[in-house]
Scaffold this active site. Structure first.
Site, mmCIF file in Angstrom:
data_model
loop_
_atom_site.group_PDB
_atom_site.id
_atom_site.type_symbol
_atom_site.label_atom_id
_atom_site.label_comp_id
_atom_site.label_asym_id
_atom_site.label_seq_id
_atom_site.Cartn_x
_atom_site.Cartn_y
_atom_site.Cartn_z
ATOM 1 N N SER A 60 0.820 -1.201 0.000
ATOM 2 C CA SER A 60 0.000 0.000 0.000
ATOM 3 C C SER A 60 0.865 1.267 0.000
ATOM 4 O O SER A 60 1.704 1.440 -0.895
ATOM 5 C CB SER A 60 -0.965 -0.044 1.199
ATOM 6 O OG SER A 60 -1.971 0.922 1.092
ATOM 7 N N ASP A 179 -6.122 -3.553 -1.885
ATOM 8 C CA ASP A 179 -5.030 -3.246 -0.959
ATOM 9 C C ASP A 179 -4.374 -4.501 -0.382
ATOM 10 O O ASP A 179 -5.055 -5.408 0.119
ATOM 11 C CB ASP A 179 -5.600 -2.397 0.178
ATOM 12 C CG ASP A 179 -4.541 -1.822 1.092
ATOM 13 O OD1 ASP A 179 -3.815 -2.613 1.725
ATOM 14 O OD2 ASP A 179 -4.440 -0.591 1.173
#
Length: 303
Positions: A60, A179
């Site tokens: 991320s 994510d």
């Protein structure tokens, strides 16, 4: 506190790694949205002191920070977050309301690096280091690890940073991705399984004693991702996995197997923090804490 003058900062004309030796070590970077200003401070200290790890594994916002590290762009992560934190086109719920994505891809990965604050992609392409991004394959409920081949390969960066419930699913190479933090928040086990080194530096974005609580929006996640039950399962039990992972990281650090750098105190910065003073204070904390840990880290790498 003197903040960065975002109107006068000069972007790097030459990658900071040029002519510098690399270290056979893996650098593992946790995500955490704007909490990664701590990571930015740590990485800038590393770059200023010529610690260049050959393999970077980022999740991320950790992948975004790792991108600038691999490119040898000292200060760029801090600079961009400081400059654009109040720009609703950068990272905001307004983006989500208008586009279905909290991150506006065309702005973050096109307008900024190609026009507003140009990035020399050759710095990434010619780097002696490599970046592995971590996303979540929502059909499998497993982490997806991708080696970035060139600096414009930003779709995997976007996938790694696409927060569930405020991002659209990213479809790449026949995979459906979101994510990476959902399936591998801190890929230290993956790093060790690579088998390329016995040195692993891990940068976290929560205090060592942080305890993750159950996901309060699981009823919504169950509805939104009902077609992906394996991914829903990972979301539902993520707090158990996360807390176990943090315990393992502390243990491995104490045993000298890895070297972990945690924020020295609880981080109070919000995921979409708009206060540049808070962001810069966290960056300074990361830089200062890396300096405090430098001797111990150097000893770990020398063993």
């Amino acid at each position: 506190m003197k903040l960065i003058d975002t109107d006068s900062v000069q972007l790097n004309e030459k990658a900071a790694y040029v002519g510098k030796p690399t270290v056979n070590a893996n650098l593992v970077l946790e995500g955490g949205a704007m909490r990664c200003m701590f990571t930015a401070g740590v990485l800038d200290y590393f770059m200023d002191n010529d610690l260049w790890c050959e393999t970077v594994i980022g999740v991320s916002a950790g992948a975004l920070s790792g991108y600038n590290y691999v490119a040898g762009e000292v200060g760029r992560t801090c600079y961009l977050n400081m400059k654009y934190c109040n720009d609703p086109q950068y990272l905001s719920m307004r983006n989500f309301a208008l586009t279905g994505n909290a991150i506006r891809e065309d702005y973050m990965f096109d307008e900024i690096p190609n026009n507003l604050d140009p990035l020399n992609y050759s710095h990434f392409d010619e780097s002696p280091m490599k970046l592995i991004t971590v996303a979540s394959n929502i059909e499998l409920g497993e982490a997806d690890y991708h080696v970035m081949e060139n600096g414009r390969d930003t779709r995997y960066l976007l996938a790694s940073a696409s927060i569930p419930l405020v991002s659209q699913i990213i479809e790449l190479d026949g995979k459906k991705l979101l994510d990476g933090g959902s399936c591998d928040s801190v890929p230290v086990t993956y790093s060790r399984l690579l088998g390329n080194t016995d040195k692993h530096i891990v940068v976290l974005t929560h205090h060592a004693d942080f305890v993750k609580r159950p996901n309060r929006v699981m009823p919504l996640a169950n509805r939104v991702y009902s077609d992906y039950p394996l991914f829903v399962e990972r979301l539902e039990y993520r707090h158990y996995e996360y807390n176990r992972l943090y315990r393992m990281i502390r243990r491995l650090h104490d045993e000298g197997v890895i070297f972990a750098i945690f924020p020295p105190e609880p981080v109070e910065v919000a995921n979409m923090e708009k206060d540049p003073a808070k962001l810069f204070a966290l960056y300074e904390q990361g830089y200062a804490h890396a300096a405090e840990q430098w001797d111990a880290l150097s000893a770990y790498l020398a063993r």
